[in-house]
Design a protein around this motif. Structure first.
Motif, PDB file in Angstrom:
ATOM      1  N   GLU A  34       0.822  -1.208   0.000  1.00 25.03           N
ATOM      2  CA  GLU A  34       0.000   0.000   0.000  1.00 25.03           C
ATOM      3  C   GLU A  34       0.859   1.263   0.000  1.00 25.03           C
ATOM      4  O   GLU A  34       0.367   2.354  -0.258  1.00 25.03           O
ATOM      5  CB  GLU A  34      -0.920   0.041   1.231  1.00 25.03           C
ATOM      6  CG  GLU A  34      -2.010  -1.023   1.235  1.00 25.03           C
ATOM      7  CD  GLU A  34      -1.616  -2.269   2.015  1.00 25.03           C
ATOM      8  OE1 GLU A  34      -0.395  -2.445   2.250  1.00 25.03           O
ATOM      9  OE2 GLU A  34      -2.498  -3.055   2.372  1.00 25.03           O
ATOM     10  N   ALA A  37       0.919   3.405  -3.219  1.00 24.54           N
ATOM     11  CA  ALA A  37      -0.322   4.153  -3.423  1.00 24.54           C
ATOM     12  C   ALA A  37      -0.410   5.306  -2.427  1.00 24.54           C
ATOM     13  O   ALA A  37      -0.866   6.406  -2.748  1.00 24.54           O
ATOM     14  CB  ALA A  37      -1.519   3.216  -3.265  1.00 24.54           C
ATOM     15  N   ASP A  40       1.549   8.163  -3.435  1.00 25.56           N
ATOM     16  CA  ASP A  40       0.887   8.919  -4.492  1.00 25.56           C
ATOM     17  C   ASP A  40       0.007  10.023  -3.922  1.00 25.56           C
ATOM     18  O   ASP A  40      -0.274  11.015  -4.582  1.00 25.56           O
ATOM     19  CB  ASP A  40      -0.018   7.972  -5.311  1.00 25.56           C
ATOM     20  CG  ASP A  40       0.677   7.515  -6.565  1.00 25.56           C
ATOM     21  OD1 ASP A  40       1.885   7.803  -6.691  1.00 25.56           O
ATOM     22  OD2 ASP A  40       0.008   6.888  -7.407  1.00 25.56           O
ATOM     23  N   ARG A  41      -0.476   9.792  -2.709  1.00 23.59           N
ATOM     24  CA  ARG A  41      -1.428  10.743  -2.127  1.00 23.59           C
ATOM     25  C   ARG A  41      -0.760  11.752  -1.199  1.00 23.59           C
ATOM     26  O   ARG A  41      -1.274  12.845  -1.007  1.00 23.59           O
ATOM     27  CB  ARG A  41      -2.499   9.969  -1.322  1.00 23.59           C
ATOM     28  CG  ARG A  41      -3.322   8.957  -2.124  1.00 23.59           C
ATOM     29  CD  ARG A  41      -4.463   9.631  -2.881  1.00 23.59           C
ATOM     30  NE  ARG A  41      -5.276  10.472  -2.040  1.00 23.59           N
ATOM     31  CZ  ARG A  41      -6.284  10.042  -1.299  1.00 23.59           C
ATOM     32  NH1 ARG A  41      -6.619   8.774  -1.309  1.00 23.59           N
ATOM     33  NH2 ARG A  41      -6.990  10.878  -0.561  1.00 23.59           N
ATOM     34  N   ILE A 152      -3.529   3.418   7.731  1.00 28.00           N
ATOM     35  CA  ILE A 152      -3.752   3.897   6.363  1.00 28.00           C
ATOM     36  C   ILE A 152      -5.061   4.669   6.291  1.00 28.00           C
ATOM     37  O   ILE A 152      -5.149   5.750   5.699  1.00 28.00           O
ATOM     38  CB  ILE A 152      -3.760   2.713   5.376  1.00 28.00           C
ATOM     39  CG1 ILE A 152      -2.363   2.095   5.292  1.00 28.00           C
ATOM     40  CG2 ILE A 152      -4.235   3.151   3.995  1.00 28.00           C
ATOM     41  CD1 ILE A 152      -2.309   0.802   4.517  1.00 28.00           C
ATOM     42  N   LEU A 156      -5.250   8.550   5.202  1.00 27.71           N
ATOM     43  CA  LEU A 156      -6.012   8.923   4.007  1.00 27.71           C
ATOM     44  C   LEU A 156      -7.194   9.823   4.348  1.00 27.71           C
ATOM     45  O   LEU A 156      -7.522  10.747   3.602  1.00 27.71           O
ATOM     46  CB  LEU A 156      -6.511   7.667   3.279  1.00 27.71           C
ATOM     47  CG  LEU A 156      -5.434   6.852   2.565  1.00 27.71           C
ATOM     48  CD1 LEU A 156      -6.067   5.699   1.821  1.00 27.71           C
ATOM     49  CD2 LEU A 156      -4.639   7.728   1.605  1.00 27.71           C
ATOM     50  N   SER A 160      -7.892  13.434   2.894  1.00 27.13           N
ATOM     51  CA  SER A 160      -9.106  13.739   2.141  1.00 27.13           C
ATOM     52  C   SER A 160     -10.023  14.708   2.885  1.00 27.13           C
ATOM     53  O   SER A 160     -11.067  15.083   2.370  1.00 27.13           O
ATOM     54  CB  SER A 160      -9.918  12.458   1.879  1.00 27.13           C
ATOM     55  OG  SER A 160      -9.093  11.415   1.473  1.00 27.13           O
ATOM     56  N   ARG A 162     -11.764  14.050   5.675  1.00 25.26           N
ATOM     57  CA  ARG A 162     -12.958  13.455   6.272  1.00 25.26           C
ATOM     58  C   ARG A 162     -12.605  12.829   7.625  1.00 25.26           C
ATOM     59  O   ARG A 162     -11.427  12.688   7.966  1.00 25.26           O
ATOM     60  CB  ARG A 162     -13.554  12.408   5.341  1.00 25.26           C
ATOM     61  CG  ARG A 162     -12.642  11.242   5.047  1.00 25.26           C
ATOM     62  CD  ARG A 162     -13.350  10.144   4.267  1.00 25.26           C
ATOM     63  NE  ARG A 162     -12.407   9.153   3.781  1.00 25.26           N
ATOM     64  CZ  ARG A 162     -11.941   8.147   4.522  1.00 25.26           C
ATOM     65  NH1 ARG A 162     -12.319   8.015   5.787  1.00 25.26           N
ATOM     66  NH2 ARG A 162     -11.078   7.285   4.018  1.00 25.26           N
ATOM     67  N   LYS A 165     -12.627   6.446   9.920  1.00 27.69           N
ATOM     68  CA  LYS A 165     -13.542   5.411  10.396  1.00 27.69           C
ATOM     69  C   LYS A 165     -12.748   4.378  11.166  1.00 27.69           C
ATOM     70  O   LYS A 165     -12.058   3.545  10.591  1.00 27.69           O
ATOM     71  CB  LYS A 165     -14.227   4.739   9.202  1.00 27.69           C
ATOM     72  CG  LYS A 165     -15.551   5.389   8.839  1.00 27.69           C
ATOM     73  CD  LYS A 165     -16.258   4.567   7.777  1.00 27.69           C
ATOM     74  CE  LYS A 165     -16.226   5.290   6.450  1.00 27.69           C
ATOM     75  NZ  LYS A 165     -16.719   4.555   5.320  1.00 27.69           N
ATOM     76  N   THR A 168     -15.269   1.621  17.584  1.00 34.42           N
ATOM     77  CA  THR A 168     -15.257   1.922  19.016  1.00 34.42           C
ATOM     78  C   THR A 168     -15.799   0.735  19.812  1.00 34.42           C
ATOM     79  O   THR A 168     -15.946   0.818  21.013  1.00 34.42           O
ATOM     80  CB  THR A 168     -16.127   3.155  19.328  1.00 34.42           C
ATOM     81  OG1 THR A 168     -17.440   2.908  18.818  1.00 34.42           O
ATOM     82  CG2 THR A 168     -15.575   4.399  18.690  1.00 34.42           C
ATOM     83  N   GLU A 169     -16.119  -0.364  19.106  1.00 36.06           N
ATOM     84  CA  GLU A 169     -16.640  -1.546  19.803  1.00 36.06           C
ATOM     85  C   GLU A 169     -15.516  -2.231  20.570  1.00 36.06           C
ATOM     86  O   GLU A 169     -14.349  -1.852  20.433  1.00 36.06           O
ATOM     87  CB  GLU A 169     -17.255  -2.498  18.780  1.00 36.06           C
ATOM     88  CG  GLU A 169     -16.237  -2.965  17.759  1.00 36.06           C
ATOM     89  CD  GLU A 169     -16.832  -3.700  16.562  1.00 36.06           C
ATOM     90  OE1 GLU A 169     -18.053  -3.776  16.441  1.00 36.06           O
ATOM     91  OE2 GLU A 169     -16.033  -4.201  15.759  1.00 36.06           O
ATOM     92  N   CYS A 170     -15.858  -3.252  21.356  1.00 38.02           N
ATOM     93  CA  CYS A 170     -14.823  -3.961  22.092  1.00 38.02           C
ATOM     94  C   CYS A 170     -14.308  -5.137  21.261  1.00 38.02           C
ATOM     95  O   CYS A 170     -14.892  -5.512  20.251  1.00 38.02           O
ATOM     96  CB  CYS A 170     -15.309  -4.415  23.466  1.00 38.02           C
ATOM     97  SG  CYS A 170     -16.470  -5.778  23.431  1.00 38.02           S
ATOM     98  N   GLN A 173     -16.264  -8.427  19.576  1.00 45.04           N
ATOM     99  CA  GLN A 173     -17.059  -8.488  18.352  1.00 45.04           C
ATOM    100  C   GLN A 173     -16.233  -8.913  17.132  1.00 45.04           C
ATOM    101  O   GLN A 173     -16.589  -9.881  16.470  1.00 45.04           O
ATOM    102  CB  GLN A 173     -17.803  -7.178  18.142  1.00 45.04           C
ATOM    103  CG  GLN A 173     -18.924  -7.044  19.168  1.00 45.04           C
ATOM    104  CD  GLN A 173     -19.535  -5.669  19.215  1.00 45.04           C
ATOM    105  OE1 GLN A 173     -20.193  -5.235  18.285  1.00 45.04           O
ATOM    106  NE2 GLN A 173     -19.283  -4.960  20.289  1.00 45.04           N
TER     107      GLN A 173
END
Lengths: 277, 451
Positions: A34, A37, A40-41, A152, A156, A160, A162, A165, A168-170, A173
């Motif tokens: 990765e 790429a 590149d950003r 990453i 990113l 960008s 934003r 993401k 926040t779960e434990c 899961q």
């Protein structure tokens, strides 16, 4: 971030280290396929682990590893913040003080004398503290070390403009989603998964060991229920207290529960795990 | 869905399983080695055969090619927060291939996988922005169609798991809201059910009316209303029997078809007519399992005429009971109960972009009402305490599920009891919630009926 970083000219990134083992920076280099790429950003303007071409600031994004541990660090972090549009921290040291925060609960001077031949040569602070205790931090990424996919995603997202993401779960899961059978129930092993923030991919239970909470506390934790209902079936108060202090000793949730365990002499080491039927 | 009478029965009969009436369901007797032939036939028919296997100190479903991979001679002992794999010590039980109880994984693992990719928007040419999903007939883009999956056959599903599949069918496949991914997997599923011949301390299927006896032509399963009503949800059913001291028979399986395609496969296996002794042994085995089940879901407090009351009404009247906080003090809100539950169906969907922001994929993963962020609405979680989350889970499962799907959401498999890492026992918590308290009873709205 309100506005995306300029696309015509790639955002400049500095990767800067404080008191740490370098493992989180290495995660960036481990991105391997990765990495091209990614390059590149963004443009790595200052990344000592990767290149000796160290360009001066200002930077669009500073990625900070490590905790504040010396008087010199205190100045460096303020200066870096002043030179950076955005600043994110990566790893347990930068976000919670790291393993070295164990000294926060002991006599710092005594430690220096015990470890170093000439303790007067050592300039260090009595406490190891997270970056956010000193300067404004735009995003904190957990982990010891951080997870490559999350790293990453955060970089990113910052590039960008934003919100990143990250879950926040434990840990339970993602652990169940990858099909791992619970090590607490099937193998009577202690595990901190139920109070630990996900992000690692639940690696440890997949290899037959309990979670060590290297990603720190989940967004909501029931620490006392974990001790009374799970940990103390497998270990003594002292062991449970030490278990909680391994990677995030300075996180308030873990800190207060490990103190409570040390102060309550109720349950002692039980060789036979009690029947829980 | 019934094939025209002129057409010979075919294993490729599409769609769901049931075709009413004889000759299906006549029990036959086969030797254990015939199970291998059964697996071979299914594999030749391109089925991926899944069955119980030993893995990670437990018995979980996985792909098999040989009956040697079944956990022969193994059993388990279960209690709240305890699952211990054991070896069956003595003959003839140690010859049995299915002398164990439910493991942590359920058919949900395969029919509604923990992680999946959904059809999503694709970047098109400048003229055309295509946001059709797979359920839309307008889409001509084949990339939006659900991907073909290899048909699955699951060997070893128990009565409560059939009930769980029936519940998920209603949730995920009732028109007009059909989950195309689930439907695709479900319609290709070949079910070989196995009669429970033992029970765990955590089992309470009999009080949920889902087991332990497999439904059959002579014993319809729990009545599930609606257009997809489907009381018999297996293609083949097995009952494993071992001889007792004076028996004339040896270790073998009673086998029975529940569908046309099941019968087609059964007819290919060398089988005998079961002796009256074998049929009697089956009856006694099932009676013994009934006696072994100690746990039960409490019913609501008795009505004035002494009949058991409605659990839905009793729970919804007690939303302010102090015991909710008592559970919350012990509950980790870790979601293990919902992950192992064979009917819990909550999920979240993420759009994930590639590194160059040129395309994105739509990922779905199991989520849980125990995750604080799951109820994140307008800036904050609606259920921000463990008390409110546990109450939501339990009252949905046992009470408001009736309003939403016309049945209970619980099949009595006991997985949430075994796999709760701190041993919270659903049946005991319900019993405590039904005890008198200072909190006044609430007025309960009448049950909604959708169908």
């Amino acid at each position: 971030m309100e506005e995306p970083m300029k696309n015509s000219c790639k955002p400049s990134v500095a990767v800067v280290k404080f008191a740490s083992c370098d493992g989180c920076q290495l995660t960036l280099l481990n991105c391997e396929e990765e990495l091209l790429a990614l390059a590149d950003r963004i443009e790595f303007a200052h990344f000592a682990e990767a290149s000796s071409d160290l360009r001066p600031g200002p930077y669009d994004l500073a990625i900070v590893e490590g905790s504040i541990s010396t008087p010199k660090d205190l100045h460096r972090i303020v200066e870096l913040r002043a030179q950076s549009k955005k600043l994110i921290t990566i790893g347990a040291c930068a976000t919670a003080g790291g393993v070295q925060a164990l000294r926060n609960f002991a006599d710092h001077e005594e430690f220096k004398k015990a470890v170093y031949a000439s303790p007067e040569m050592i300039e260090s602070l009595a406490e190891s503290s997270p970056i956010a205790q000193h300067v404004q931090v735009d995003f904190e990424l957990r982990g010891c070390p951080v997870d490559k996919h999350q790293l990453i995603e955060v970089v990113l997202a910052m590039a960008s403009g934003r919100r990143p993401k990250t879950s926040t779960e434990c840990v339970c899961q993602p652990c169940k989603r990858r099909g791992t059978v619970c090590v607490v129930v099937a193998q009577k092993k202690a595990c901190l998964g139920p109070v630990t923030q996900a992000g690692c991919g639940a690696i440890c239970p997949a290899y037959d060991r309990g979670c060590y909470a290297c990603f720190g506390p989940a967004s909501q934790t029931n620490m006392q229920a974990l001790s009374e209902g799970l940990l103390l079936n497998q270990m003594s108060n002292t062991q449970a207290s030490m278990y909680l202090q391994s990677f995030h000793p300075a996180s308030p949730e873990f800190q207060s529960e490990s103190r409570r365990l040390e102060e309550s002499p109720r349950r002692l080491w039980q060789l036979q795990p009690p029947s829980r039927s | 869905m019934t094939a025209p009478p002129s057409k010979p029965p075919s294993i490729d009969s599409p769609g769901m399983l049931h075709d009413a009436g004889p000759p299906y369901g006549t029990p036959r007797w086969i030797a254990p080695s015939q199970l291998q032939s059964l697996i071979d036939i299914l594999r030749i028919e391109n089925y991926r055969v899944l069955a119980p296997t030993l893995d990670q100190h437990a018995i979980v479903y996985d792909e098999i090619t040989s009956i040697g991979q079944l956990p022969k001679g193994y059993s388990d002992s279960q209690a709240p927060a305890v699952y211990q794999l054991t070896q069956t010590p003595s003959a003839p039980e140690n010859q049995k291939l299915f002398h164990f109880n439910l493991g942590p994984h359920s058919p949900k693992q395969f029919l509604f996988p923990p992680n999946s990719i959904l059809p999503g928007p694709q970047k098109a040419g400048p003229q055309k922005a295509d946001f059709n999903d797979a359920d839309s007939n307008q889409s001509s883009d084949s990339s939006h169609e659900p991907q073909l999956v290899q048909p699955m056959a699951i060997l070893g599903l128990r009565a409560c798991e059939l009930a769980a599949i029936a519940i998920q069918d209603r949730v995920l496949m009732s028109p007009p809201f059909i989950d195309s991914q689930y439907a695709l997997r479900r319609k290709s599923l070949f079910v070989i059910a196995v009669q429970c011949t033992t029970a765990a301390s955590t089992c309470f299927c009999h009080s949920m009316n889902t087991g332990p006896e497999l439904p059959g032509p002579e014993l319809p399963g729990p009545e599930l209303p609606g257009p997809d009503a489907n009381p018999i949800t297996y293609d083949l059913a097995l009952t494993e029997l071992v001889p007792s001291n004076h028996s004339q028979f040896t270790h073998g399986f009673l086998i029975q078809a529940g569908s046309r395609r099941g019968q087609v496969i059964l007819d290919q296996l060398p089988s005998e007519e079961p002796t009256p002794e074998i049929l009697e042994a089956k009856k006694q085995t099932i009676e013994a399992v009934h006696k072994k089940i100690q746990r039960a879901m409490p019913s609501g407090p008795s009505n004035i005429d002494g009949q058991p009351g409605d659990l839905r009404d009793a729970l919804l009247a007690r939303l302010n009971h102090p015991h909710w906080q008592n559970v919350a003090d012990r509950c980790l809100s870790c979601a293990n109960c919902t992950m192992v539950c064979p009917t819990c169906f909550c999920s979240s969907v993420d759009e994930v972009s590639d590194l160059l922001n040129e395309s994105s994929i739509r990922q779905r993963h199991w989520d849980s009402c125990f995750n604080p962020d799951f109820s994140h609405t307008s800036g904050a979680p609606v259920r921000n305490t463990v008390r409110s989350r546990y109450r939501q889970w339990l009252t949905h499962k046992l009470a408001t599920w009736f309003d939403q799907f016309d049945s209970s959401g619980c099949v009595g498999c006991g997985r949430c009891i075994t796999w709760c890492p701190v041993g919270i026992d659903l049946t005991q918590e319900v019993a405590k919630l039904l005890e008198p308290s200072d909190a006044p009873l609430l007025n309960v709205p009448p049950r909604l009926h959708h169908r």
